[in-house]
Design an enzyme around this catalytic site. Structure first.
Site, PDB file in Angstrom:
ATOM      1  N   GLY A 174       0.847  -1.191   0.000  1.00 44.28           N
ATOM      2  CA  GLY A 174       0.000   0.000   0.000  1.00 44.28           C
ATOM      3  C   GLY A 174       0.876   1.232   0.000  1.00 44.28           C
TER       4      GLY A 174
ATOM      5  N   CYS B  96       5.101  -6.325   1.767  1.00 43.14           N
ATOM      6  CA  CYS B  96       5.472  -4.903   1.797  1.00 43.14           C
ATOM      7  C   CYS B  96       4.709  -4.179   2.919  1.00 43.14           C
ATOM      8  CB  CYS B  96       5.233  -4.280   0.414  1.00 43.14           C
ATOM      9  SG  CYS B  96       6.010  -2.666   0.248  1.00 43.14           S
ATOM     10  N   TYR B  97       3.776  -3.295   2.583  1.00 40.66           N
ATOM     11  CA  TYR B  97       3.001  -2.616   3.627  1.00 40.66           C
ATOM     12  C   TYR B  97       2.323  -3.644   4.535  1.00 40.66           C
ATOM     13  CZ  TYR B  97      -0.660   0.098   5.883  1.00 40.66           C
ATOM     14  OH  TYR B  97      -1.486   0.656   6.812  1.00 40.66           O
TER      15      TYR B  97
ATOM     16  N   HIS C 158       8.253  -8.069  -3.241  1.00 37.30           N
ATOM     17  CA  HIS C 158       7.017  -8.471  -3.916  1.00 37.30           C
ATOM     18  C   HIS C 158       7.159  -9.810  -4.642  1.00 37.30           C
ATOM     19  CE1 HIS C 158       4.706  -4.795  -3.218  1.00 37.30           C
ATOM     20  NE2 HIS C 158       5.882  -4.191  -3.252  1.00 37.30           N
TER      21      HIS C 158
ATOM     22  N   GLU D 104       4.924 -11.583  -5.866  1.00 35.98           N
ATOM     23  CA  GLU D 104       3.908 -11.753  -6.902  1.00 35.98           C
ATOM     24  C   GLU D 104       4.369 -11.257  -8.269  1.00 35.98           C
ATOM     25  OE1 GLU D 104       3.994  -9.631  -4.488  1.00 35.98           O
ATOM     26  OE2 GLU D 104       2.956  -7.745  -4.876  1.00 35.98           O
TER      27      GLU D 104
ATOM     28  N   ASP E  43     -14.707 -10.640 -23.795  1.00 37.02           N
ATOM     29  CA  ASP E  43     -15.589 -10.914 -22.655  1.00 37.02           C
ATOM     30  C   ASP E  43     -17.000 -11.307 -23.085  1.00 37.02           C
ATOM     31  OD1 ASP E  43     -13.346 -10.110 -21.348  1.00 37.02           O
ATOM     32  OD2 ASP E  43     -14.130  -8.174 -20.713  1.00 37.02           O
TER      33      ASP E  43
ATOM     34  N   LYS F 250      -8.987 -11.648 -16.683  1.00 33.98           N
ATOM     35  CA  LYS F 250      -8.964 -11.707 -18.151  1.00 33.98           C
ATOM     36  C   LYS F 250      -8.273 -12.972 -18.677  1.00 33.98           C
ATOM     37  CE  LYS F 250      -9.834  -9.069 -21.843  1.00 33.98           C
ATOM     38  NZ  LYS F 250     -11.026  -8.225 -21.977  1.00 33.98           N
TER      39      LYS F 250
END
Ligand code: XMP
Length: 499
Positions: A54, A81-82, A160, A162, A218, A357
């Site tokens: 964040g 992180c945050y 991070h 991710e 979509d 997506k």
């Protein structure tokens, strides 16, 4: 029902990346606001919780509020992180300014003698002292990089995992999921399809469903899923505004006519062109096209008699980005925006609203849609009309279609085509020479960009030989074009589209 990992959002930019990494590992994930009360978290029964990064400091006035009871639920938690700093702060450790901020790739060394690795960092504050009961498990040359309280199953990483920029990041997330949370890895897209099919069947019963089909990824996948669930009771209305690329309208019709569904193509090109006569201002063009679209759709719906359900291809990021969990969220530029209320549908069905997506594309493939459709690059709702500068006319559309087809054909030959590429018809005329004659024809601009998210982009570095070929082909094969230029502007300051 699959096991769930809860991603608590504290405003970081990678929340969707985290949730997708978890799903890619075969574990279902949902994103909720960081302030979710502990009792509600408990009711969700997650097998683990991940706290995102964040932009704020834990001491900041604007920091997202949280329920400290979250750490007493006995559910394994990974703070990123945050999220790590919050865990540290709440449990009595010390958070503050490190001697230096760390941004970008930083070398992280595990304290157990493991091999150092590079990790993506982006922070000013750090954990200066871990809470009681925690041990430091890795450090950079300046700061604590990770800590844990294995007994309580609480883990924190300052970097991070991710992102692809962290070496072994995927393994760190998998370790948390499988070794700490004892995940079974029971999330499968096949299961999602099956669940949705039975849900739709139960909800719709013997009624009919109306879907506005634009031919985008979509709405097309939504059509394929619905056609599996209620093959004879789905009505797809494809409003062809006449601003599709070369061959596109017919291609969409061909693909969906093959499926056992009721497909209606409304050829409304003349209507749209008439409405745009004399209009040159981009926002006005967009508004008119949006309005006309709703009008055509309404007329078609009326002809079909009363249909109680409206289906939409809303996907998970549409819902997360709008900050809401409930209700029908319609993107402002969505083609059928505003329809449910105006047409009085009993309910809106959004079978893809739990998916990212990349998952929607995979489902599309599983449902038998061709890759050319599921991997389509984005195409704006107003279509070629906003790639023609000035007034839109049938002749200008024809010129642009032909030039655009050449740009697409040439760039699709590349092993790795740019993220998005197309031709723009400018309103500029320039002098040229063809044969022995002077010409005074239009300038075509070629646009090709490289981007992950379309929020920012760089121009694609297309080799000069290919640019030359595209230019030669357009000036030779397309009548009315005297010159081709390549757009080398980034976003910002420009945008991807010219209008
Ligand atoms: P811009 O031009 O805003 O485009 O940098 C970013 C991305 O969004 C697409 N785009 C649209 N998509 N309806 C859409 O569905 C629209 O009105 C629209 N306008 C732009 C654009 O093609 C690019 O991928």
């Amino acid at each position: 029902m699959s096991q769930t990992v809860l991603v608590l959002d504290f405003g970081g930019q990678y929340k969707e990346l985290i949730a997708r990494s978890v799903r890619n590992a075969g574990v279902y994930s949902v994103i909720k606001h960081g302030s979710m009360p502990a009792q509600q978290i408990k009711a969700l029964n997650p097998i683990g919780i991940i706290l995102t990064g964040g932009p704020n400091s834990v001491y900041g006035k604007n920091a997202v509020s949280y329920d400290r009871e979250l750490f007493n639920l006995g559910i394994p938690i990974l703070g990123i992180c945050y999220g790590m700093q919050l865990m540290c702060y709440v449990l009595g450790g010390e958070v503050g300014r490190g001697s230096v901020g760390e941004y970008g790739s930083v070398c992280v060394t595990p304290t157990n003698g493991g091999k150092p690795f590079t990790a993506l960092m982006s922070h000013r504050d750090v954990c200066l002292k871990p809470p009681l009961g925690f041990t430091v498990t890795a450090a950079t040359s300046n700061n604590i990089a990770s800590f844990e309280n294995a007994e309580k199953k609480l883990y924190g990483v300052q970097f991070h995992p991710e992102t692809a920029h962290t070496q072994g990041g995927k393994e760190i997330i998998k370790h948390f999921l499988f070794s700490v949370c004892a995940a079974k890895g029971d999330y499968r897209l096949d299961g999602y399809i099956k669940n949705q099919v039975s849900r739709i069947q139960a909800q719709v019963q013997s009624e009919r469903v109306l879907l506005g089909l634009s031919g985008g990824v979509d709405s097309s996948v939504c059509a394929a899923l619905l056609s599996q669930a209620i093959p004879n009771r789905l009505v797809c209305v494809f409003v062809d505004h006449g601003f599709m690329r070369a061959g596109e309208g017919d291609e969409i019709e061909r693909i969906f006519k093959e499926k056992s569904l009721n497909f209606i193509r409304v050829n409304a090109a003349q209507r749209f062109l008439a409405r745009l006569k004399g209009v040159t201002e981009p926002e006005q063009k967009r508004k008119i096209i949006g309005e006309e679209f709703v009008r055509v759709f309404e007329e078609e719906a009326k002809k079909l008699g009363s249909i109680p359900f409206l289906a939409q291809g809303t996907i998970y990021p549409d819902i997360v980005e709008s900050g809401g969990e409930k209700g029908a969220v319609i993107k402002s530029h969505h083609n059928v925006g505003g329809l449910p209320e105006r047409l009085g549908f009993k309910a809106v069905i959004e079978p893809l609203s739990g998916l990212f997506k990349d998952e929607v594309r995979k489902i599309g493939r599983k449902l038998g849609l061709p890759a050319a459709l599921t991997f389509r690059q984005p195409f704006p709702g107003p279509g070629l009309a906003i790639r023609i500068m000035g007034e839109v006319t049938a002749q200008k559309l024809e010129t642009l279609r032909r030039a655009d087809a050449i740009v697409r054909e040439e760039l699709l030959r590349r092993k790795k085509p740019p993220s998005q590429f197309f031709a723009v018809l400018t309103d500029t005329f320039s002098v040229g020479v063809k044969g022995d004659d002077r010409t005074f024809d239009r300038v075509i601009a070629v646009r090709a960009v490289q981007t992950d998210d379309f929020m920012t982009c760089a121009y694609a570095p297309i080799p000069h030989t290919l640019l030359r070929k595209i230019s030669e082909r357009i000036t030779n094969e397309v009548e009315g074009v005297s010159r081709v230029v390549y757009d080398i502007t980034a976003k910002p300051p420009s945008t991807v589209e010219w209008e």
